[in-house]
Design a protein around this motif. Sequence first.
Motif, mmCIF file in Angstrom:
data_model
loop_
_atom_site.group_PDB
_atom_site.id
_atom_site.type_symbol
_atom_site.label_atom_id
_atom_site.label_comp_id
_atom_site.label_asym_id
_atom_site.label_seq_id
_atom_site.Cartn_x
_atom_site.Cartn_y
_atom_site.Cartn_z
ATOM 1 N N LEU A 225 -96.774 58.664 94.805
ATOM 2 C CA LEU A 225 -97.480 57.630 95.562
ATOM 3 C C LEU A 225 -98.359 56.827 94.600
ATOM 4 N N MET A 226 -99.528 57.374 94.280
ATOM 5 C CA MET A 226 -100.405 56.684 93.335
ATOM 6 C C MET A 226 -100.432 57.477 92.035
ATOM 7 N N ALA A 227 -101.100 56.924 91.041
ATOM 8 C CA ALA A 227 -101.162 57.612 89.755
ATOM 9 C C ALA A 227 -102.519 57.362 89.127
ATOM 10 N N SER A 228 -102.867 58.205 88.190
ATOM 11 C CA SER A 228 -104.053 57.905 87.393
ATOM 12 C C SER A 228 -103.752 58.320 85.965
ATOM 13 N N VAL A 229 -104.366 57.620 85.027
ATOM 14 C CA VAL A 229 -104.156 57.931 83.627
ATOM 15 C C VAL A 229 -105.417 58.584 83.112
ATOM 16 N N LYS A 230 -105.258 59.768 82.507
ATOM 17 C CA LYS A 230 -106.425 60.473 81.981
ATOM 18 C C LYS A 230 -106.482 60.278 80.471
ATOM 19 N N GLY A 231 -107.543 60.805 79.889
ATOM 20 C CA GLY A 231 -107.622 60.795 78.439
ATOM 21 C C GLY A 231 -108.197 59.524 77.839
ATOM 22 N N TRP A 232 -108.921 58.746 78.633
ATOM 23 C CA TRP A 232 -109.596 57.579 78.069
ATOM 24 C C TRP A 232 -110.877 58.025 77.389
ATOM 25 N N VAL A 233 -111.168 57.370 76.279
ATOM 26 C CA VAL A 233 -112.472 57.564 75.651
ATOM 27 C C VAL A 233 -113.254 56.271 75.863
ATOM 28 N N TRP A 234 -114.375 56.384 76.576
ATOM 29 C CA TRP A 234 -115.154 55.201 76.938
ATOM 30 C C TRP A 234 -116.218 54.948 75.882
ATOM 31 N N TYR A 235 -116.411 53.688 75.568
ATOM 32 C CA TYR A 235 -117.376 53.341 74.533
ATOM 33 C C TYR A 235 -117.964 51.972 74.839
ATOM 34 N N SER A 236 -118.976 51.576 74.056
ATOM 35 C CA SER A 236 -119.558 50.254 74.250
ATOM 36 C C SER A 236 -119.076 49.322 73.135
ATOM 37 N N PRO A 237 -118.248 48.338 73.493
ATOM 38 C CA PRO A 237 -117.698 47.435 72.452
ATOM 39 C C PRO A 237 -118.807 46.762 71.640
ATOM 40 N N ALA A 238 -119.883 46.381 72.319
ATOM 41 C CA ALA A 238 -120.963 45.679 71.616
ATOM 42 C C ALA A 238 -121.595 46.593 70.575
ATOM 43 N N GLN A 239 -121.852 47.851 70.989
ATOM 44 C CA GLN A 239 -122.476 48.816 70.078
ATOM 45 C C GLN A 239 -121.566 49.062 68.862
ATOM 46 N N PHE A 240 -120.253 49.159 69.128
ATOM 47 C CA PHE A 240 -119.307 49.375 68.035
ATOM 48 C C PHE A 240 -119.318 48.190 67.073
ATOM 49 N N ALA A 241 -119.321 46.981 67.638
ATOM 50 C CA ALA A 241 -119.287 45.778 66.803
ATOM 51 C C ALA A 241 -120.564 45.680 65.976
#
Lengths: 377, 444
Positions: free
Chosen positions: B152-168
Motif C-alpha cells: 500500500l504505502m512505503a517509507s524509506v529509512k536510513g536518512w541522516v538529517w543535517y543542517s545544510p547551512a551549518q555544513f556550508a
Amino acid sequence: MASFLAWLSVLSPWLQIPLIIGVFAAAVGILLFFIEIAPRAGRVYTIIRLAACVLFPLGVMWALQSWWWAILAAGVLGLLFFWLDYRAKAGAGYLFQLVGFLAPALILLLVGLVFPVIQTVGQSMLNSSGTRFVGLDNFLWIFTRPQGIRTILNTIVWVLIAPVVSTVVGLVYAYFIDKSRGEKVYKILVFMPMAISFVGASIIWRFMYTARPAGAEQIGFVNQVIVWLGGSPVPFLQVEPWNTLFLIIVFVWIYTGFAMVVLSAAIKGVPTEQLEAAELDGANAYERFMNVVVPGIRPSIVVVLTTIAIASMKIFDIVRTMTAGANNTSVIANEMYQQFRSFEAGRSAAYAVILFVLVLPLVIYNARQIKAQREVR
Amino acid sequence: MKTAGRKRILLATSGLGVAGLALAGCTGGPGVSGGDGDGGGDGSTVVTVYGTIIDAEQELLEESWADWEEENGIDIQYEGSQEFETQIAVRAQGGNAPDLAIFPQPGLLADIASRGYLVPAPDGVASNVADYWSEDWAAYGTVDDTLYGAPLMASVKGWVWYSPAQFADNGWEIPTDWQGVLDLTQQIRDETGEPPWCVGFGSDAATGWPGTDWIEDLILRQSGTEVYDQWVANEVPFTDPQIASAFDEVGKVILDPDYVNAGFGDVGSIVSTPFGDVANAMASGDCALTHQASFLDGFLVEAGAEVGEDGDVWAFILPPYEASDATGSTVVGGGEIVGAFSDDDAVVQVQEYLSSPEWANSRVSLGGVISANSGLDPENAQSPILQSAIEILQDPDTTFRFDASDLMPSAVGAGTFFQGMRDWVNGASTEQVLDQIESGWPSE
C-alpha cells in the motif's frame, strides 16, 4: 453481547453514557436483589427463583453466545432450585439456600479456573503452535535466557518488599489516624489512590519520575524538586537496581490505603480494657502498641500481608506501563504477556505455570489464615 | 422490625423493577449488524478495512478513496486501532475478521496467511503487482509462493538529517562511505566541542525500535543483501560475528559519550528520549546529525523547521560501507501490505483499487506519505524529502530491503530485538545482548 455493544457503538455518546450506567446498575441491582431474597421461604420467592432458573441461562446464552454453557447453567440451576425449595419449605434449610446460590459460582470456578490451570500446564509442555510435545523445553528456555533468572528474581523482590512496606506504613497510619481528629478526612485521603487504576497511577508516576537533561526545563515533579534543591536530575526508571524500588513505591502508594482500612477496623476491635490494664502496669505508648495492639490484630496483619503479597506477585500493569521491562525491571507477568503477544503460547504458558507455582503457597496460607481468624471470632 | 421488613420489600420490588428494565433492554437492540456508517457511497455494499493508521492519517486515508466510493457505490468502512497487531489474530480466530486488513509487517501477514485465514490475491491485484511493483516488494506480499496482497504505502529509512547551512558555514562535506560518516562525526566533535548526534529510542512499550533501524542499515551495507536475507530468516543468527560487527560499527557512533546525545544528555539518555523529540533538537540547532526514517519530516515541520535542500534541515541516505560499492542507493524501508479475508466482488474491487496507481496518486497528493508504486508521479508528493524518497524507490538501481524487525517473527522483531537495543545503549555487553535477542526466536 457483541451485537449489543455494536448496537451501542452507533448511538450518540450522550445516549451511551446513561445506557452503560443503566446496564451496570441493572446488573448490580439483580445481584443485590438475589442476595436479598436468597434465604427466604415462600411461594413468591419460589416463583422468582423459578424465573431466575429460566432467565439466567438465557442471559448466559446471550452473553456467551454458547448453547453448551446455557444448557449447563440451566440444568444445574433448575435441579438445585427445585431441591432447595423442596428442602426449605419449613423456612429452615438456610445452608442449602446458601449452597444453591453459590453453586453457579462454584461450578464456574471449577470450569473457569481449575480446568484452565490444567490446560495451561498442558500448554506449557507444547511448542508454540501447540502441535508437538516438547516436555520441559519451555521452562529450560526461560531459565537459560540471559535475563530469565533476573525476571523471576525481580518478582521475588517485589513480593519481599512491597507487602511489608505497605503493611507497616498502613498500620502506622491506622494507629495514628485513629487517635487524631478529622479521622475520616485523612482516611479518605490515604485510601484515595486505591480508587485509581494501576495504569492511571503508573502514568501519573511516570510523569513524576520523568527526567530531562540538566539545564533543560524539568517536566517531572520529583526531578523539579531535586533541581530546586540544587541537585542534578535523576533518571529514576533507568538507575539499576534501584528502578525496581521506584516502581514498588507506586504500588505501595496504592496499597497502603487498603492496609490502613483493614487494620484500622481491626484496631477498633482491640478491647480498651487490655490497653487500660497495660497502662496501669506502666507500659508506655510504644510498648502498648507493640505488646497489646499488634498481637491483638495479628490475624488481620497476616491476611493483609498475604493479600498484598499475592497482588505484588502478579504485578503487571505498573511494570508494563512505566518501563515495559526495560533496564532489568521486567517481572514474570510482563514476560508472559510479551510471549503471548508474539504467538508464543507455550513459553507464555510456562511463565504462567511458574507464576502459579510461586503464588500457590501464598494463596493456601492466606485462605487458612482467613479461616483461622473466623474461628477466633 | 416492621420497618425493616418494609424496607426489604421495597428493596426487593425495586430490584425486580431494575431487573425487568435490564431484561427489556437486553432484547438485542436494532441495527445488530452495526448500523450504517456515515459518509462514503450509498451504503449498498459495505467493505470493512482494518489497520493501524489512526487520527489525522486516517482522515487522509478515508479522503483518498472518497471519490472512488461515490463512483462505484461501495462504502469502505475503515477502522483504525493501535492494538491492530494483537487484535487481528484474535479477530481472525474469532470469526469476525474484517474484509481487508492493512498489515504493517509482512511477518504478521505471513503468520495469518500460514494459518489459512487469508484469501489469495485476485487476478487484478496480481497483475497490478506485476506491473507496478518491483520483485522485492511483490515478495513481501507472498507466502509460500502464493501472492496474498499488494503493498500500500512505503517509507524509506536510513536518512541522516543535517543542517545544510551549518555544513556550508563550516565546510563540512556529505560523506560517501561509512568511514566518512565516522570521520565527519569526529570532525564536528573537534570543531564544536559538542556531541554531533542526537538519538532517541523512546516509544513507550516499543522503546528501542529506532535502534533496530541503525543495525539493519549497517548489516545491509556492511554484509550485503544475502547476509541480510539470511539474517531475517535466522540462518545467520544474531550471535554471528557479521551481526556483532554491525553492532560494533553502530556502537562507534551511538555508544560514544563524545558523540551523543546532543541536546539531551549522555548515552544513558538515549532510551528516555522519545524518538520524536530529536526533531526539536534538530530544529533548534542543538544537534548536528540524526538518523531517522522519512517520517521525521512531519515532526521537523511541527518543530518549526523548514525541510528542504536550501531549508533549515535536509537529509542524505546513510552512505554505503565502501564507496566503491556505490552502484545506486541501498535502503531499508517499511510499508504495508493489504490482505483480504473475503473474496466478495466488492472486496476484490476495493483491493484492486488500492493496488492501483490511481489510488497511490490520490493518497500521495494529500501529503505525508509515499508509495513504492511505479505508476506514482513523484510530482504529487508534497514535500522535498518525500519526492526524494520516491525517486529512490523508483530508481531501478536501488537495492531495497524491508525493515528486518518487521519481517522477523514478532517474538524477536517486536520483542527481544527492541529490548536488546535498550539494554545495549544502557551499557549491557554486545555479546550478552546478542544472546538475549537470539533467545527470543520461536522454537519453530
